[in-house]
Design a protein around this motif. Structure first.
Motif, PDB file in Angstrom:
ATOM      1  N   LEU A  27       0.730  -1.280  -0.101  1.00  0.00           N
ATOM      2  CA  LEU A  27      -0.120  -0.030  -0.078  1.00  0.00           C
ATOM      3  C   LEU A  27       0.737   1.319   0.081  1.00  0.00           C
ATOM      4  CD1 LEU A  27      -2.875  -1.029   2.547  1.00  0.00           C
ATOM      5  CD2 LEU A  27      -2.921  -0.725   0.296  1.00  0.00           C
ATOM      6  N   ASP A  28       2.095   1.326   0.726  1.00  0.00           N
ATOM      7  CA  ASP A  28       3.022   2.428   0.675  1.00  0.00           C
ATOM      8  C   ASP A  28       3.518   2.587  -0.687  1.00  0.00           C
ATOM      9  OD1 ASP A  28       3.807   4.183   2.535  1.00  0.00           O
ATOM     10  OD2 ASP A  28       5.976   3.339   2.046  1.00  0.00           O
ATOM     11  N   ILE A  29       3.772   1.518  -1.317  1.00  0.00           N
ATOM     12  CA  ILE A  29       4.655   1.539  -2.595  1.00  0.00           C
ATOM     13  C   ILE A  29       3.583   1.933  -3.751  1.00  0.00           C
ATOM     14  CG2 ILE A  29       5.337   0.534  -4.622  1.00  0.00           C
ATOM     15  CD1 ILE A  29       6.887  -1.410  -2.303  1.00  0.00           C
ATOM     16  N   TYR A  30       2.223   1.434  -3.750  1.00  0.00           N
ATOM     17  CA  TYR A  30       1.382   1.556  -4.722  1.00  0.00           C
ATOM     18  C   TYR A  30       0.284   2.499  -4.453  1.00  0.00           C
ATOM     19  CZ  TYR A  30       3.911  -2.143  -6.771  1.00  0.00           C
ATOM     20  OH  TYR A  30       4.694  -3.297  -7.280  1.00  0.00           O
ATOM     21  N   GLY A  31       0.086   3.063  -3.177  1.00  0.00           N
ATOM     22  CA  GLY A  31      -1.206   3.793  -2.725  1.00  0.00           C
ATOM     23  C   GLY A  31      -2.306   3.212  -2.190  1.00  0.00           C
ATOM     24  N   ILE A  32      -3.360   3.982  -1.648  1.00  0.00           N
ATOM     25  CA  ILE A  32      -4.486   3.440  -0.896  1.00  0.00           C
ATOM     26  C   ILE A  32      -5.074   2.601  -1.983  1.00  0.00           C
ATOM     27  CG2 ILE A  32      -5.587   5.597  -1.185  1.00  0.00           C
ATOM     28  CD1 ILE A  32      -5.733   3.271   1.990  1.00  0.00           C
ATOM     29  N   ASN A  33      -5.472   3.110  -3.179  1.00  0.00           N
ATOM     30  CA  ASN A  33      -6.235   2.250  -4.075  1.00  0.00           C
ATOM     31  C   ASN A  33      -5.684   0.898  -4.369  1.00  0.00           C
ATOM     32  OD1 ASN A  33      -8.178   4.347  -4.301  1.00  0.00           O
ATOM     33  ND2 ASN A  33      -6.861   5.491  -5.976  1.00  0.00           N
ATOM     34  N   TYR A  34      -4.653   0.539  -3.991  1.00  0.00           N
ATOM     35  CA  TYR A  34      -4.049  -0.860  -4.091  1.00  0.00           C
ATOM     36  C   TYR A  34      -4.962  -1.710  -3.250  1.00  0.00           C
ATOM     37  CZ  TYR A  34      -0.867  -4.580  -5.065  1.00  0.00           C
ATOM     38  OH  TYR A  34      -0.467  -5.963  -5.413  1.00  0.00           O
ATOM     39  N   ALA A  35      -5.429  -1.053  -2.294  1.00  0.00           N
ATOM     40  CA  ALA A  35      -6.312  -2.011  -1.547  1.00  0.00           C
ATOM     41  C   ALA A  35      -7.296  -2.549  -2.140  1.00  0.00           C
ATOM     42  CB  ALA A  35      -7.104  -1.298  -0.262  1.00  0.00           C
ATOM     43  N   PHE A  36      -7.648  -2.284  -3.285  1.00  0.00           N
ATOM     44  CA  PHE A  36      -8.858  -2.931  -4.215  1.00  0.00           C
ATOM     45  C   PHE A  36      -8.399  -4.081  -5.325  1.00  0.00           C
ATOM     46  CE2 PHE A  36     -10.509   1.238  -2.973  1.00  0.00           C
ATOM     47  CZ  PHE A  36     -11.684   0.790  -2.264  1.00  0.00           C
ATOM     48  N   THR A 135      -1.726   1.021  14.423  1.00  0.00           N
ATOM     49  CA  THR A 135      -3.560   1.448  14.180  1.00  0.00           C
ATOM     50  C   THR A 135      -3.374   2.945  14.042  1.00  0.00           C
ATOM     51  OG1 THR A 135      -4.135  -0.308  15.648  1.00  0.00           O
ATOM     52  CG2 THR A 135      -5.637   1.545  15.320  1.00  0.00           C
ATOM     53  N   ALA A 136      -2.784   3.747  14.801  1.00  0.00           N
ATOM     54  CA  ALA A 136      -2.948   5.235  14.431  1.00  0.00           C
ATOM     55  C   ALA A 136      -2.192   5.576  13.297  1.00  0.00           C
ATOM     56  CB  ALA A 136      -1.995   5.846  15.532  1.00  0.00           C
ATOM     57  N   GLY A 137      -1.407   4.796  12.492  1.00  0.00           N
ATOM     58  CA  GLY A 137      -0.871   4.928  11.197  1.00  0.00           C
ATOM     59  C   GLY A 137      -1.808   4.593  10.247  1.00  0.00           C
ATOM     60  N   LEU A 138      -2.711   3.815  10.281  1.00  0.00           N
ATOM     61  CA  LEU A 138      -3.348   3.430   9.157  1.00  0.00           C
ATOM     62  C   LEU A 138      -4.299   4.590   8.370  1.00  0.00           C
ATOM     63  CD1 LEU A 138      -5.017   0.089  10.791  1.00  0.00           C
ATOM     64  CD2 LEU A 138      -3.139   0.325   8.839  1.00  0.00           C
ATOM     65  N   PRO A 139      -4.817   5.360   9.279  1.00  0.00           N
ATOM     66  CA  PRO A 139      -5.274   6.518   8.265  1.00  0.00           C
ATOM     67  C   PRO A 139      -4.287   7.254   7.407  1.00  0.00           C
ATOM     68  CG  PRO A 139      -6.153   6.521  10.430  1.00  0.00           C
ATOM     69  CD  PRO A 139      -5.244   5.532  10.360  1.00  0.00           C
ATOM     70  N   GLY A 146       1.891   6.260   5.392  1.00  0.00           N
ATOM     71  CA  GLY A 146       1.738   4.883   5.790  1.00  0.00           C
ATOM     72  C   GLY A 146       2.950   4.428   6.397  1.00  0.00           C
ATOM     73  N   ILE A 147       4.345   4.973   6.279  1.00  0.00           N
ATOM     74  CA  ILE A 147       5.344   4.381   6.768  1.00  0.00           C
ATOM     75  C   ILE A 147       5.288   4.248   8.453  1.00  0.00           C
ATOM     76  CG2 ILE A 147       6.395   6.693   7.274  1.00  0.00           C
ATOM     77  CD1 ILE A 147       8.316   3.382   6.294  1.00  0.00           C
ATOM     78  N   ILE A 148       4.375   5.136   8.914  1.00  0.00           N
ATOM     79  CA  ILE A 148       4.226   4.917  10.233  1.00  0.00           C
ATOM     80  C   ILE A 148       3.602   3.797  10.976  1.00  0.00           C
ATOM     81  CG2 ILE A 148       2.824   6.121  12.255  1.00  0.00           C
ATOM     82  CD1 ILE A 148       5.054   7.904  10.991  1.00  0.00           C
ATOM     83  N   ALA A 149       2.328   3.353  10.204  1.00  0.00           N
ATOM     84  CA  ALA A 149       1.887   2.009  10.248  1.00  0.00           C
ATOM     85  C   ALA A 149       2.937   0.897  10.103  1.00  0.00           C
ATOM     86  CB  ALA A 149       0.384   1.857   9.221  1.00  0.00           C
ATOM     87  N   ILE A 150       3.727   1.116   9.277  1.00  0.00           N
ATOM     88  CA  ILE A 150       4.783   0.032   8.843  1.00  0.00           C
ATOM     89  C   ILE A 150       5.984   0.027  10.281  1.00  0.00           C
ATOM     90  CG2 ILE A 150       7.004  -0.571   7.547  1.00  0.00           C
ATOM     91  CD1 ILE A 150       5.124   0.484   5.152  1.00  0.00           C
ATOM     92  N   ILE A 151       6.198   0.986  10.721  1.00  0.00           N
ATOM     93  CA  ILE A 151       7.096   0.952  11.577  1.00  0.00           C
ATOM     94  C   ILE A 151       6.315   0.502  13.031  1.00  0.00           C
ATOM     95  CG2 ILE A 151       8.181   2.805  13.417  1.00  0.00           C
ATOM     96  CD1 ILE A 151       8.690   4.463  10.817  1.00  0.00           C
ATOM     97  N   GLY A 152       5.029   0.801  13.165  1.00  0.00           N
ATOM     98  CA  GLY A 152       4.357   0.312  14.327  1.00  0.00           C
ATOM     99  C   GLY A 152       4.244  -1.153  14.259  1.00  0.00           C
ATOM    100  N   ASP A 153       4.054  -1.512  13.017  1.00  0.00           N
ATOM    101  CA  ASP A 153       3.774  -3.306  12.903  1.00  0.00           C
ATOM    102  C   ASP A 153       5.089  -3.776  13.139  1.00  0.00           C
ATOM    103  OD1 ASP A 153       2.228  -5.618  12.381  1.00  0.00           O
ATOM    104  OD2 ASP A 153       3.379  -5.616  10.408  1.00  0.00           O
TER     105      ASP A 153
END
Length: 168
Positions: A27-36, A135-139, A146-153
């Protein structure tokens, strides 16, 4: 103090965290639309499926304040399930519901944190606060942070690794 079921829950959580990390990086590489994309949807369904044995393992272990986990984890599982259905139908609401469901993860994890902190405060804190950062990094994927969520994980995973090796 540490039951086999807690160990099993940690193992399943680690496996889920690896899938989560791979999805977050995509998602960080390809963007949020990659979720689809089909790949993202498959990964998210795998993560959701893993939530069930993780929850059942943690639920059947000797956790402090386990009622927190027993109450909140099913809510998270149900909300993310509904989110996955919407996501599978191509609706952005699905992403929002999945993020909402994940808000319950660190709160439900208080039971695990309270139990594991008696073994090692540092690594239980890494596990717990990593989940909060994740969790806080997801939005933040919406604004390319998105790197924040990655660091958290990754922080959460470092705590899990310690407890998996400690109690193998």
């Amino acid at each position: 103090m540490i039951s086999g079921n807690l160990f099993k829950g940690n193992i399943v959580s680690m496996i889920a965290s690896i899938f989560i990390l791979s999805l977050l990086v995509l998602l960080d590489i390809y963007g949020i639309n990659y979720a689809f994309s089909t790949v993202s949807k498959i990964i998210m369904w795998i993560i959701w499926i893993l939530a069930i044995p993780s929850y059942l393992s943690y639920k059947s272990s000797l956790l402090e304040k386990r009622n927190i986990l027993e109450f909140l984890a099913p809510i998270a599982i149900i909300i993310t399930f509904i989110g996955l259905i919407f996501l599978s139908l191509g609706e952005f609401l699905g992403i929002e519901l999945i993020v909402l469901g994940y808000i319950f993860e660190p709160i439900a994890g208080i039971s695990i944190f309270l139990t594991l902190r008696k073994v090692n405060l540092l690594f239980s804190s890494l596990f717990f606060y990593g989940a909060i950062i994740f969790t806080a990094g997801l939005p933040l994927f919406l604004i390319n942070l998105g790197i924040i969520a990655i660091i958290g994980d990754l922080i959460k995973m470092s705590g899990l690794v310690y407890f998996i090796y400690k109690f193998k």
